[in-house]
Scaffold this active site. Structure first.
Site, short mmCIF file in Angstrom:
data_model
loop_
_atom_site.label_atom_id
_atom_site.label_comp_id
_atom_site.label_asym_id
_atom_site.label_seq_id
_atom_site.Cartn_x
_atom_site.Cartn_y
_atom_site.Cartn_z
N GLU A 182 -34.37 -40.87 -6.63
CA GLU A 182 -33.13 -40.49 -7.33
C GLU A 182 -32.89 -41.46 -8.49
OE1 GLU A 182 -31.25 -37.75 -7.06
OE2 GLU A 182 -30.54 -38.71 -8.87
N GLU A 186 -24.46 -44.96 -10.82
CA GLU A 186 -23.11 -44.83 -10.30
C GLU A 186 -22.11 -44.79 -11.45
OE1 GLU A 186 -22.35 -47.54 -7.04
OE2 GLU A 186 -24.37 -47.18 -6.30
N LYS A 242 -40.29 -44.92 -9.63
CA LYS A 242 -38.88 -45.29 -9.39
C LYS A 242 -38.68 -46.81 -9.54
CE LYS A 242 -34.70 -45.50 -8.21
NZ LYS A 242 -33.61 -45.08 -9.07
N ALA A 245 -39.00 -47.67 -13.26
CA ALA A 245 -37.84 -47.30 -14.08
C ALA A 245 -36.74 -48.36 -13.94
CB ALA A 245 -37.32 -45.92 -13.68
N CYS A 298 -29.23 -51.93 -6.56
CA CYS A 298 -30.66 -51.61 -6.67
C CYS A 298 -31.49 -52.47 -7.60
CB CYS A 298 -30.82 -50.15 -7.03
SG CYS A 298 -30.25 -49.10 -5.68
P1 NAD Z 1 -25.78 -46.60 1.22
O1 NAD Z 1 -25.84 -47.86 1.98
O2 NAD Z 1 -24.58 -46.27 0.43
O3 NAD Z 1 -26.02 -45.37 2.24
C1 NAD Z 1 -27.02 -45.35 3.21
C2 NAD Z 1 -26.44 -44.70 4.46
O4 NAD Z 1 -27.51 -44.49 5.39
C3 NAD Z 1 -25.41 -45.54 5.20
O5 NAD Z 1 -24.18 -44.83 5.27
C4 NAD Z 1 -26.01 -45.78 6.58
O6 NAD Z 1 -25.06 -45.77 7.63
C5 NAD Z 1 -26.96 -44.61 6.71
N1 NAD Z 1 -28.02 -44.80 7.69
C6 NAD Z 1 -28.86 -45.87 7.81
N2 NAD Z 1 -29.72 -45.65 8.82
C7 NAD Z 1 -29.43 -44.43 9.34
C8 NAD Z 1 -29.99 -43.67 10.40
N3 NAD Z 1 -31.03 -44.11 11.11
N4 NAD Z 1 -29.44 -42.46 10.68
C9 NAD Z 1 -28.38 -42.01 9.97
N5 NAD Z 1 -27.82 -42.70 8.94
C10 NAD Z 1 -28.34 -43.90 8.64
O7 NAD Z 1 -27.07 -46.59 0.30
P2 NAD Z 1 -27.27 -45.80 -1.10
O8 NAD Z 1 -26.67 -46.56 -2.21
O9 NAD Z 1 -26.91 -44.38 -0.89
O10 NAD Z 1 -28.84 -45.94 -1.26
C11 NAD Z 1 -29.73 -45.22 -0.44
C12 NAD Z 1 -31.12 -45.30 -1.03
O11 NAD Z 1 -31.12 -44.69 -2.33
C13 NAD Z 1 -31.64 -46.72 -1.26
O12 NAD Z 1 -33.03 -46.74 -1.02
C14 NAD Z 1 -31.37 -46.97 -2.72
O13 NAD Z 1 -32.28 -47.89 -3.27
C15 NAD Z 1 -31.60 -45.61 -3.32
N6 NAD Z 1 -30.87 -45.35 -4.58
C16 NAD Z 1 -29.56 -45.72 -4.71
C17 NAD Z 1 -28.87 -45.42 -5.89
C18 NAD Z 1 -27.43 -45.80 -6.06
O14 NAD Z 1 -26.91 -45.58 -7.15
N7 NAD Z 1 -26.75 -46.35 -5.08
C19 NAD Z 1 -29.51 -44.71 -6.90
C20 NAD Z 1 -30.84 -44.33 -6.73
C21 NAD Z 1 -31.51 -44.66 -5.55
C1 UGA Z 2 -29.28 -47.96 -11.92
C2 UGA Z 2 -30.13 -47.05 -12.80
O1 UGA Z 2 -29.50 -46.90 -14.07
C3 UGA Z 2 -30.30 -45.67 -12.15
O2 UGA Z 2 -31.18 -44.87 -12.92
C4 UGA Z 2 -30.88 -45.86 -10.74
O3 UGA Z 2 -30.97 -44.62 -10.09
C5 UGA Z 2 -29.99 -46.78 -9.95
O4 UGA Z 2 -29.86 -48.05 -10.63
C6 UGA Z 2 -30.54 -47.10 -8.59
O5 UGA Z 2 -31.72 -46.99 -8.36
O6 UGA Z 2 -29.69 -47.52 -7.80
P1 UGA Z 2 -26.68 -48.24 -11.46
O7 UGA Z 2 -27.09 -49.54 -10.87
O8 UGA Z 2 -25.81 -47.34 -10.67
O9 UGA Z 2 -27.99 -47.38 -11.84
O10 UGA Z 2 -25.93 -48.49 -12.85
P2 UGA Z 2 -26.43 -48.93 -14.30
O11 UGA Z 2 -25.68 -48.16 -15.30
O12 UGA Z 2 -27.91 -48.93 -14.41
O13 UGA Z 2 -25.92 -50.43 -14.39
C7 UGA Z 2 -26.50 -51.46 -13.62
C8 UGA Z 2 -25.91 -52.79 -14.02
O14 UGA Z 2 -26.38 -53.16 -15.33
C9 UGA Z 2 -24.39 -52.78 -14.11
O15 UGA Z 2 -23.88 -53.99 -13.61
C10 UGA Z 2 -24.12 -52.66 -15.59
O16 UGA Z 2 -22.89 -53.17 -15.98
C11 UGA Z 2 -25.27 -53.45 -16.17
N1 UGA Z 2 -25.61 -53.08 -17.55
C12 UGA Z 2 -26.11 -51.85 -17.81
C13 UGA Z 2 -25.44 -53.99 -18.57
O17 UGA Z 2 -24.99 -55.13 -18.34
N2 UGA Z 2 -25.77 -53.64 -19.84
C14 UGA Z 2 -26.27 -52.41 -20.14
O18 UGA Z 2 -26.55 -52.16 -21.34
C15 UGA Z 2 -26.43 -51.49 -19.10
#
Ligand code: NAD
Ligand code: UGA
Length: 484
Positions: A182, A186, A242, A245, A298
């Site tokens: 993904e 956020e 991923k 990126a 992340c």
């Molecule tokens: P999160 O901690 O918000 O959510 C994960 C959820 O999984 C938790 O609510 C937890 O209780 C649940 N969980 C864990 N083990 C479980 C199990 N065995 N059965 C059922 N539920 C279970 O995490 P997130 O931010 O959603 O990230 C999830 C994954 O996606 C990570 O690998 C992260 O790197 C990736 N990711 C996150 C973002 C982001 O913006 N947060 C963006 C891209 C990718």
């Molecule tokens: C980032 C990536 O942008 C997503 O593509 C990816 O899916 C995600 O991580 C993930 O794998 O969790 P996110 O962390 O939600 O997304 O937000 P970003 O907009 O990337 O910002 C990350 C951090 O960098 C923030 O603290 C932001 O303030 C900072 N940032 C971003 C800067 O300081 N300067 C910039 O120009 C951009």
């Protein structure tokens, strides 16, 4: 071997599938920042597919089911509207993980993959225990063939381990494993999901069953994403793309932040430099905003994971190259805090410092790895009194973030830090104000009134290049912005 989607479709249609070509029931394990929004959009756009999001966290599921849709556990602009549209129709949230696995044709694994805090790889490698638990649970429960989709961010070649667990502990049913990382950010999750730059699907392109599974997932996204934006690769390329990126994005932030320090000593201005280089179409204007340091759940964890993988293959130069992105980010947070201390006549002991913003970026209530946590910790070590205001983050969360660092006792943290309900209140009688998160609302605060209420000289530190330097200096603030 490479196929385009039309070729995959054509091949798939010619064969009788062991998998359901048309997915009817989706289960997503993990109702977090990725699982919740991603599944809400799939359900919104695919009314004929039932989507059940499950989690072991009962409180989180209860919040997703709260009759007041504004109380869902994740704040994202536009998300509550999507949930309101689909919830109860074809979008469900539940703690009954077994039942959802049993009913699903396709299972997304979207659980957390944090940095390991123990044992081999401590502080670097991704902790895959939650992933493995999911695989074992799926293997135990599944009574018919299923497509398993890695949605969590995983080290390259994790699918191999998943397959071995599923095939060796399952009930003799067939599993196809896809990687579908993904890329949403956020704060913009809903628009990112509605209009993704690309959807990446890695699968086994060399077998008929693999191509059918890929096509089944292409069809799900095909409800709203055009074919041109859906990219299919082998599993390993998808998994590694991923991590790559995120490493490239974080590297840009560390690069511009490195320049911000150089700007400060040369009278160049980082915003002007960013604009000048960003107009070069090879560089591009995005992700060049200097800041107090990147946060979020992340960037750091994924780069550390990349560093660990490189080291484990003996690629030490590759590892060192990427580790520098993290080192630069840590430096940026520290030097911002140090600048506050130095500017306030080399001591903040007993001084009130207001932090505006605690979330790691605007438009989210997520605070994971937020720069504010580390700046606050640094200032608390210097015996400052910290007052925090963030429009979306609760006091409970702020205290939990500080307690988690373990720098001082919970009791001490509660003595030294307070959380208030408005920016104006936070800044009242403060020696200094620091902008930690770029919330839009901070731009239009009544800065004159804030100035009046502060001790003089009134210091203002803009860690986000959010505010108008000229206007604030005219009011009387001693103004410092990152990178100028
Ligand atoms: P999160 O901690 O918000 O959510 C994960 C959820 O999984 C938790 O609510 C937890 O209780 C649940 N969980 C864990 N083990 C479980 C199990 N065995 N059965 C059922 N539920 C279970 O995490 P997130 O931010 O959603 O990230 C999830 C994954 O996606 C990570 O690998 C992260 O790197 C990736 N990711 C996150 C973002 C982001 O913006 N947060 C963006 C891209 C990718
Ligand atoms: C980032 C990536 O942008 C997503 O593509 C990816 O899916 C995600 O991580 C993930 O794998 O969790 P996110 O962390 O939600 O997304 O937000 P970003 O907009 O990337 O910002 C990350 C951090 O960098 C923030 O603290 C932001 O303030 C900072 N940032 C971003 C800067 O300081 N300067 C910039 O120009 C951009």
């Amino acid at each position: 071997m490479e196929y385009n989607h039309n070729e995959i479709s054509a091949i798939a249609e010619m064969k009788i599938s062991v998998f359901f070509m048309k997915v009817k029931n989706i289960c997503c394990i993990g109702a977090g920042y990725v699982g919740g929004p991603t599944m809400a959009i799939i359900a919104q756009k695919s009314p004929e597919i039932n989507v059940t999001v499950v989690d072991i966290n009962e409180k989180r599921i209860a919040a997703w089911n709260d009759p007041d849709v504004e109380k869902i556990p994740i704040y994202e602009p536009g998300l509550s509207e999507v949930v309101a549209e689909a919830r109860g129709r074809n979008l469900f949230f539940s703690t009954d993980v077994d039942a959802a696995i049993d009913a699903a044709d396709m299972i997304f694994i979207s659980v957390n993959t944090p940095t390991k805090t123990y044992g081999i790889g401590k502080g670097m490698a991704a902790d895959l225990k939650y992933i493995e638990l999911c695989a074992r649970q799926i293997a135990r429960v599944a009574k018919n063939d299923k497509i398993i989709v890695e949605k969590s961010t995983l080290p390259v070649r994790t699918a191999e381990a998943l397959k071995r667990i599923l095939d060796n502990t399952g009930n003799g049913v067939n599993f196809q494993i896809l990687s579908n990382p993904e890329f949403l950010a956020e704060g913009t999750a809903v628009t990112d999901l509605h209009k993704p730059d690309r959807v990446l699907i890695g699968g086994d392109l060399d077998t008929e069953a693999g191509r059918e599974a890929i096509q089944a997932l292409v069809d799900v996204y095909g409800h709203w994403v055009s074919d041109d934006n859906i990219l299919t690769t082998n599993v390993w390329s998808s998994e590694l793309s991923k991590l790559t990126a995120n490493a490239f994005l974080a590297q840009r932030v560390s690069s511009i932040n490195a320049m911000s320090e150089l700007c400060e000593v040369t009278e160049a201005d980082v915003q002007e430099v960013a604009k000048a280089i960003g107009m070069d179409s090879r560089i591009g204007p995005k992700f060049l905003k200097a800041s107090v340091g990147f946060g979020g759940s992340c960037f750091q964890k994924d780069i550390l994971n990349l560093v660990y993988i490189a080291k484990s293959f003996g690629l030490n130069e590759v590892a060192d190259y990427w580790e520098q992105v993290i080192l630069m980010n840590d430096h940026q947070k520290r030097r911002f805090a140090a600048k506050i201390v130095k500017t306030l006549f080399n001591t903040v002991s007993g001084k009130k410092i207001a932090l505006l913003g605690w979330a790691f970026k605007k438009d989210t209530n997520d605070t994971r790895e937020s720069a504010a946590i580390y700046v606050a910790d640094y200032l608390l070590n210097e015996q400052a009194e910290i007052v925090v205001y963030d429009p979306k983050v609760t006091q409970e969360q702020i205290l939990a973030d500080l307690d988690y660092l373990g720098t001082r006792s919970e009791e001490e943290n509660r003595k030294l830090i307070s959380v208030v309900n408005s920016a104006q209140e936070a800044c009242e009688a403060a020696h200094a104000v620091a902008v930690m998160t770029e919330w839009d609302a901070f731009k239009t605060l009544d800065w004159e009134a804030i100035y009046e209420g502060m001790l003089k000289p009134a210091f203002l530190f803009d860690g986000r290049r959010l505010l108008d330097k000229e206007a604030l200096t005219a009011i009387g603030f001693e103004f410092y912005a990152i990178g100028s």
